[in-house]
Motif scaffolding. Sequence first.
Motif, short mmCIF file in Angstrom:
data_model
loop_
_atom_site.label_atom_id
_atom_site.label_comp_id
_atom_site.label_asym_id
_atom_site.label_seq_id
_atom_site.Cartn_x
_atom_site.Cartn_y
_atom_site.Cartn_z
N PRO A 195 0.83 -1.20 0.00
CA PRO A 195 0.00 0.00 0.00
C PRO A 195 0.87 1.26 0.00
N ALA A 196 0.31 2.34 -0.44
CA ALA A 196 1.09 3.57 -0.57
C ALA A 196 1.27 4.30 0.75
N ASN A 197 0.43 4.03 1.72
CA ASN A 197 0.43 4.85 2.93
C ASN A 197 0.85 4.11 4.19
N VAL A 198 1.66 3.09 4.08
CA VAL A 198 2.08 2.36 5.27
C VAL A 198 3.21 3.10 5.98
N ASP A 199 3.29 2.87 7.30
CA ASP A 199 4.33 3.51 8.11
C ASP A 199 5.56 2.63 8.27
N SER A 200 5.43 1.33 8.03
CA SER A 200 6.57 0.42 8.12
C SER A 200 6.24 -0.86 7.36
N ILE A 201 7.30 -1.54 6.93
CA ILE A 201 7.16 -2.76 6.14
C ILE A 201 8.01 -3.85 6.79
N GLY A 202 7.37 -4.95 7.17
CA GLY A 202 8.10 -6.05 7.79
C GLY A 202 8.39 -7.17 6.80
N THR A 203 9.53 -7.80 6.98
CA THR A 203 9.92 -8.97 6.18
C THR A 203 10.41 -10.05 7.13
N LEU A 204 9.89 -11.25 6.98
CA LEU A 204 10.29 -12.38 7.81
C LEU A 204 11.57 -12.99 7.25
N VAL A 205 12.58 -13.08 8.10
CA VAL A 205 13.91 -13.50 7.66
C VAL A 205 14.38 -14.65 8.53
N GLY A 206 14.81 -15.73 7.90
CA GLY A 206 15.34 -16.87 8.63
C GLY A 206 16.83 -16.77 8.84
N VAL A 207 17.36 -17.63 9.70
CA VAL A 207 18.80 -17.66 9.92
C VAL A 207 19.49 -18.06 8.61
N ASP A 208 20.64 -17.48 8.38
CA ASP A 208 21.45 -17.75 7.19
C ASP A 208 20.74 -17.35 5.90
N GLU A 209 19.77 -16.44 6.00
CA GLU A 209 19.12 -15.93 4.81
C GLU A 209 19.53 -14.48 4.59
N GLU A 210 19.52 -14.07 3.34
CA GLU A 210 19.87 -12.69 3.00
C GLU A 210 18.65 -12.04 2.35
N PRO A 211 17.96 -11.16 3.05
CA PRO A 211 16.75 -10.56 2.49
C PRO A 211 17.08 -9.69 1.28
N LYS A 212 16.25 -9.80 0.27
CA LYS A 212 16.50 -9.05 -0.97
C LYS A 212 16.03 -7.60 -0.87
N ASP A 213 15.20 -7.30 0.10
CA ASP A 213 14.53 -6.01 0.12
C ASP A 213 15.29 -4.93 0.89
N PHE A 214 16.40 -5.27 1.54
CA PHE A 214 17.01 -4.35 2.47
C PHE A 214 18.20 -3.57 1.90
N GLY A 215 18.82 -4.08 0.88
CA GLY A 215 20.00 -3.39 0.36
C GLY A 215 21.24 -3.64 1.19
N PHE A 216 21.16 -4.60 2.10
CA PHE A 216 22.32 -4.96 2.92
C PHE A 216 22.61 -6.44 2.72
N ASP A 217 23.89 -6.78 2.76
CA ASP A 217 24.22 -8.20 2.68
C ASP A 217 24.13 -8.82 4.07
N ARG A 218 24.32 -10.12 4.10
CA ARG A 218 24.18 -10.86 5.35
C ARG A 218 25.16 -10.36 6.41
N ALA A 219 26.36 -10.09 5.99
CA ALA A 219 27.40 -9.65 6.93
C ALA A 219 27.03 -8.31 7.57
N SER A 220 26.43 -7.41 6.78
CA SER A 220 26.04 -6.11 7.32
C SER A 220 24.93 -6.25 8.35
#
Length: 493
Positions: free
Chosen positions: A9-34
């Motif tokens: 939606p266009a008007n949300v205040d925050s966006i959550g993503t469920l992330v497992g151990v040893d996974e690298e989320p694609k939506d964050f712009g950070f690698d696993r190490a960061s």
Amino acid sequence: MLGASTSLPANVDSIGTLVGVDEEPKDFGFDRASLKAAGFEGKAGQTLVVPRTSGPPLVAVGIGERGKLDPGKLRDAAAAFARAVGQQARVAIRLPDTGTVPPAVAAQTITEGVLLARYRYRPYKRTAVQEPPLEGLTLVTSPENLEEVEQGVVLGGVTARVAGLARDLANAPASLLTASRMAEVAEVLAKSSGLEVEVFDGEALSELGCGGLLGVNAGSAEPPRMIKLTYRPKGNRGKAVEPVGRIALIGKGIMFDAGGLGLKPNDLVHATMKGDMSGAGAILAAMTALSQLGCKAEVTAYLMCTDNMPSGTAMRLGDVLTVRGGKTVEVINTDAEGRLVMADGLVLATEQSPRPDAIVDIATLTGACQRALGVRSAGVIGNHQALVEQVKASGERTGDTVWQLPLDQSYRAELESDIADMKNVGGDNAGAITAALFLEEFVDGVPWAHIDMAGTARAESDSGWRSKGATGYGARLLLDFLMGFTPPTASRH
């Protein structure tokens, strides 16, 4: 507003993503190490809020090993997200591949986790800064799962509402939510929920011979009430249909338990005794959703409501009460009052015509059960294993878990009285079991399960989806149980 969408939606205040151990989320712009350097490893319950110069912040929510996900872990993860964004009113969660958890179930439990974690009972706080109410929750999913996710969100909204209502009732001050007021609330809710309601005052209870409820009420300035609720399934055009089964529910509704003449200590633990009506509250809350969800069973509930107060007219040690049906009970402990009021309700349930296929009672009954099982699982005891298994399965699905204790008949002798049919308490040990044995005396062989929720009714601090205060335990369990109820036909033990 709750909903599901294939895009953010266009008007949300925050966006959550469920992330497992040893996974690298694609939506964050950070690698696993960061992410790891920032303290986020994807462990269950971890959260990391990443602010952005444009757009709402992103929130990484740990779920542990994705392959081991189950509904309970998803509910807890959603609660962790909700607490991390507690100052935000409109939130969204990306619903990823949840493995063996079907999309509808995942959506339901995530919705429950967010709504239950954001619950607060603060009608009387006027000075403190309060969290804004949650105005919107959107689950973002793939087009192929959209319909199932929408169904899950709707159901999760209903079940969370039911638990929230049970929490409201148990959190309400006892000076305001008296037995009489509880009856008034039930009448209002019944009218809007397709339930039949009958309210019995002291005179009517005397005519019925409900000596247990009247005996406990004798010390109170507030009159007692028995609230009888009935749900009958209906088909097309609102016509009654034959139910798949008939079940009776009995709820302990001690609006405040001072202990009677056996006065409780004046400490923080016993200051919460306004919640001693949590069993009755859970039943009332669950029943408000039966018509909406199309429950196919016929349900009759008896909410046994009174204070247990000390005064010159209160029941005394050694008094003998005559319960509905004629059985006499010697009062050995005035603080073992819940079983006395419930005995009347159990007998009335057995006298229904047609007779119920099963009886389930729920009560904050014994400190012994809390000492045995702690604060996360209630005890369940019954005379019919197939029925107990249905209760246990509903506990697992909802997170309102139960642990079975034995209905050990060797303790029955401890309830023998020299001057009456039985005493209201047994010996020093196995208090949860002897309390159940007392209740069994009044079910007349009907398949029966007893839920002792003494430890689970209240949380001393925020923990997962359990908000501090009344937990609403039992409301979602009962709703799930009633929606899937099957008359027990297997062997009794």
